[in-house]
Write a protein that holds these residues in place. Structure first.
Motif, PDB file in Angstrom:
ATOM      1  N   LEU A 275       5.302  -2.090 -22.747  1.00 42.25           N
ATOM      2  CA  LEU A 275       4.263  -2.719 -21.936  1.00 42.25           C
ATOM      3  C   LEU A 275       3.095  -3.108 -22.838  1.00 42.25           C
ATOM      4  O   LEU A 275       2.592  -2.279 -23.602  1.00 42.25           O
TER       5      LEU A 275
ATOM      6  N   ARG B 126      -9.385  -1.793 -18.774  1.00 45.90           N
ATOM      7  CA  ARG B 126      -9.267  -3.248 -18.832  1.00 45.90           C
ATOM      8  C   ARG B 126     -10.458  -3.889 -19.549  1.00 45.90           C
ATOM      9  O   ARG B 126     -10.307  -4.804 -20.343  1.00 45.90           O
TER      10      ARG B 126
ATOM     11  N   PHE C 227      -3.220  -2.561  -9.341  1.00 42.04           N
ATOM     12  CA  PHE C 227      -2.594  -3.146 -10.538  1.00 42.04           C
ATOM     13  C   PHE C 227      -1.979  -4.518 -10.236  1.00 42.04           C
ATOM     14  O   PHE C 227      -0.941  -4.878 -10.784  1.00 42.04           O
TER      15      PHE C 227
ATOM     16  N   ASP D 153       1.825   3.544 -19.424  1.00 34.50           N
ATOM     17  CA  ASP D 153       2.141   2.615 -18.338  1.00 34.50           C
ATOM     18  C   ASP D 153       1.575   3.205 -17.048  1.00 34.50           C
ATOM     19  O   ASP D 153       1.852   4.374 -16.728  1.00 34.50           O
TER      20      ASP D 153
ATOM     21  N   ASP E 131      -2.869  -7.350 -11.173  1.00 30.87           N
ATOM     22  CA  ASP E 131      -2.856  -8.292 -12.298  1.00 30.87           C
ATOM     23  C   ASP E 131      -1.620  -8.131 -13.177  1.00 30.87           C
ATOM     24  O   ASP E 131      -1.361  -8.952 -14.061  1.00 30.87           O
ATOM     25  N   ASP E 132      -0.849  -7.071 -12.932  1.00 31.18           N
ATOM     26  CA  ASP E 132       0.382  -6.793 -13.684  1.00 31.18           C
ATOM     27  C   ASP E 132       1.556  -7.346 -12.868  1.00 31.18           C
ATOM     28  O   ASP E 132       1.978  -6.749 -11.877  1.00 31.18           O
ATOM     29  N   ASP E 133       2.104  -8.475 -13.284  1.00 29.27           N
ATOM     30  CA  ASP E 133       3.111  -9.178 -12.489  1.00 29.27           C
ATOM     31  C   ASP E 133       4.366  -8.349 -12.218  1.00 29.27           C
ATOM     32  O   ASP E 133       5.016  -8.529 -11.183  1.00 29.27           O
ATOM     33  N   ASP E 134       4.727  -7.465 -13.152  1.00 29.35           N
ATOM     34  CA  ASP E 134       5.959  -6.683 -13.005  1.00 29.35           C
ATOM     35  C   ASP E 134       5.718  -5.281 -12.451  1.00 29.35           C
ATOM     36  O   ASP E 134       6.651  -4.479 -12.380  1.00 29.35           O
ATOM     37  N   PHE E 135       4.460  -4.955 -12.086  1.00 26.91           N
ATOM     38  CA  PHE E 135       4.161  -3.591 -11.686  1.00 26.91           C
ATOM     39  C   PHE E 135       5.028  -3.138 -10.514  1.00 26.91           C
ATOM     40  O   PHE E 135       5.634  -2.062 -10.556  1.00 26.91           O
TER      41      PHE E 135
ATOM     42  N   LEU F 296      -2.193  -4.125 -20.431  1.00 29.23           N
ATOM     43  CA  LEU F 296      -1.733  -3.712 -19.103  1.00 29.23           C
ATOM     44  C   LEU F 296      -1.577  -2.201 -18.980  1.00 29.23           C
ATOM     45  O   LEU F 296      -1.245  -1.695 -17.909  1.00 29.23           O
ATOM     46  N   GLN F 297      -1.808  -1.479 -20.085  1.00 33.60           N
ATOM     47  CA  GLN F 297      -1.729  -0.015 -20.045  1.00 33.60           C
ATOM     48  C   GLN F 297      -3.032   0.558 -19.481  1.00 33.60           C
ATOM     49  O   GLN F 297      -4.033  -0.143 -19.336  1.00 33.60           O
TER      50      GLN F 297
END
Length: 542
Positions: A397, A326, A466, A434, A468-472, A401-402
């Motif tokens: 992705l 990050r 994770f 991912d 901060d990753d909305d779809d994680f 976010l990776q």
């Protein structure tokens, strides 16, 4: 004693990357979609005066640009083992003095000699081929006559038209056929890689071979002994002993059968991570010609069972990777490429599963096909349909976010060196991916054999890390069973000839020495594991 003759162009020297590069520089092709010599040739021959253009391009590549050609993976290994065994080697090539329509008049023969010297193939010591054993002939007949006069016992060539010529001597004919072209000629032994040729002629490296070559190539290590270590991976492992230190030597899988740059990937990962004080081995030597990597040997214990202490070390390692990925994504994105078989979209995950399934579909095994058609497919198909409706399925992705992922991560690739300290190993597939794949692979990896409580702890850790990753969370829920199915197919790799050869190479066997019955037992064991894993996936709470 063997007297082995070898062709030069497209047998030792590889032009697959050079032809597209030179054609692009000369403005003959407009983009990067032409990935090999044959691609470029086929394209040019469709153009007006294409044959003339092609001949001019050949003159440039074999002349002015010759020194930028690659060496075929595995040839240097063949050369060294031939010299260790005392075999006489000759290079005999049909090569004119100058290229077609080359107005600059570069000598193709002198350029070839310069290239051979640059690649450390031409030389005066016992590890090289002397210039007196290198012959360039003006016609195919002259080439065949030279092979006869040298009294070769074997000849290796990429052109079957040479080996099947009516004047060719009655010797062993080895057809180097990396592109797997078809041929019905029965008197020719066909090989898709130099490692296959090496194994055919010499069986395999002995411990003594490893020591002798190490002493020559890496004298500073002062290697005195080499001990093969039979692991479960794809690379062959040796423990090297000197009078001062211990090292691990990895001989990586056949690059012509599996083009992934495992050596380059792992050595770079170790170099960067070790410099940042990650708990990984130190990279000592990288030899790209041989395909060897030498790393610090780690004394320690294998991990029999994953406990909370080990799990904490896993959390710490992944937390550091997350932080570095990050905070330094712009710089690190230029250092590391995508992980091997990265899945940065749902579409790519489904594609990989379907590709693996397709390769298994052609295997002649009733027990395998019954499992796939009656058990695997009925579960995979509706799951695949369901996941395709997700809003994140199509889009890759975003890079920020990776995560930099070891890809094959867990207790099976770690060593306990102290009560609460571990070293993590095997970074052949390292790169951007991912984080859902990293989490899922550790969750399902058959070698881990995690309890459900540990699996739950791992998932809880990942969901918090994770955040901060909305779809994680939603991606994890959708993809986790699919990654399990992907592992079912990976477990069945031993039914595929190419993958089976990697595994036998790592364990120091050939398919002949292992035996049909032993291979059948190995395949049945893997099939049983796949069945068990599929049951676990099906029993997951929805």
């Amino acid at each position: 004693m063997f007297r082995i003759g070898i062709d030069f162009d497209n047998t030792i020297a590889c032009y697959d990357r050079l032809f597209p590069k030179v054609a692009t520089e000369l403005g003959l092709i407009a983009d990067e979609k032409y990935s090999s010599k044959n691609n470029v040739k086929q394209h040019l021959l469709t153009q007006e005066a294409g044959d003339l253009t092609w001949q001019k391009l050949q003159g440039k590549v074999y002349g002015k640009y010759m020194l930028k050609a690659d060496i075929f993976h595995g040839f240097y290994e063949f050369l060294c083992l031939s010299k260790l065994r005392g075999v006489n080697l000759f290079i005999v090539s049909h090569k004119s003095e100058f290229g077609h329509f080359d107005e600059e008049k570069f000598s193709l023969r002198k350029q070839a000699l310069k290239w051979l010297q640059k690649q450390e193939i031409l030389g005066c010591d016992k590890w090289s081929i002397t210039e007196s054993n290198i012959f360039f002939e003006s016609t195919r007949k002259d080439k065949i006559d030279r092979i006869k006069s040298l009294q070769c016992t074997h000849f290796i060539d990429d052109l079957p038209i040479v080996l099947t010529d009516s004047g060719f001597p009655n010797i062993q004919k080895l057809w180097f056929n990396p592109s797997a072209r078809s041929l019905t000629e029965q008197s020719i032994n066909e090989f898709q890689s130099w490692r296959q040729i090496t194994n055919y002629l010499y069986n395999s490296w002995t411990d003594k071979d490893i020591v002798q070559l190490s002493q020559h190539k890496f004298p500073d290590l002062n290697v005195q002994q080499a001990l093969i270590q039979k692991g479960q991976g794809n690379s062959k492992i040796y423990k090297l002993l000197s009078d001062r230190k211990k090292y691990i030597l990895k001989i990586y899988p056949d690059r012509q059968r599996d083009p992934r740059p495992r050596l380059e990937t792992e050595s770079l990962a170790y170099q960067k991570l070790f410099s940042q004080q990650y708990p990984v081995p130190e990279c000592i030597i990288v030899d790209n010609r041989l395909g060897w990597g030498i790393y610090s040997w780690i004394d320690g214990q294998i991990i029999e069972q994953v406990d909370r202490v080990f799990l904490k070390n896993v959390f710490d390692f992944v937390r550091r990777l997350f932080k570095d990925s990050r905070s330094n994504v712009e710089n690190l994105s230029h250092v590391f490429s995508q992980a091997s078989e990265a899945c940065i979209s749902g579409r790519e995950l489904i594609r990989q599963i379907e590709a693996r399934r397709k390769k298994l579909a052609v295997v002649d095994s009733n027990r395998l096909q019954t499992f796939l058609t009656e058990h695997f497919d009925p579960y995979f198909q509706p799951l695949s349909t369901k996941v395709k409706s997700k809003h994140f399925f199509e889009e890759p992705l975003p890079q920020p976010l990776q995560i930099l992922s070891p890809a094959d991560f867990g207790s099976h690739n770690a060593i306990k060196i102290q009560e609460k300290q571990f070293i993590f190993l095997d970074f052949e597939y390292f790169g951007w991916d991912d984080p859902v794949k990293l989490v899922s692979d550790l969750y399902w990896h058959p070698a881990m054999n995690l309890s459900q409580n540990v699996k739950n702890e791992w998932l809880d850790f990942a969901k918090n890390l994770f955040i901060d990753d909305d779809d994680f969370q939603e991606r994890l829920d959708a993809y986790l069973p699919l990654y399990g199915l992907r592992w079912c197919l990976i477990l069945l790799n031993e039914f595929r000839t190419d993958k089976l050869q990697h595994r036998l190479h790592a364990q120091g066997y050939s398919s002949e020495s292992k035996g049909v019955q032993d291979i059948a037992k190995l395949q049945q064991r893997q099939l049983n594991k796949a069945k068990k894993l599929l049951t676990m996936i099906q029993e997951m709470p929805s």
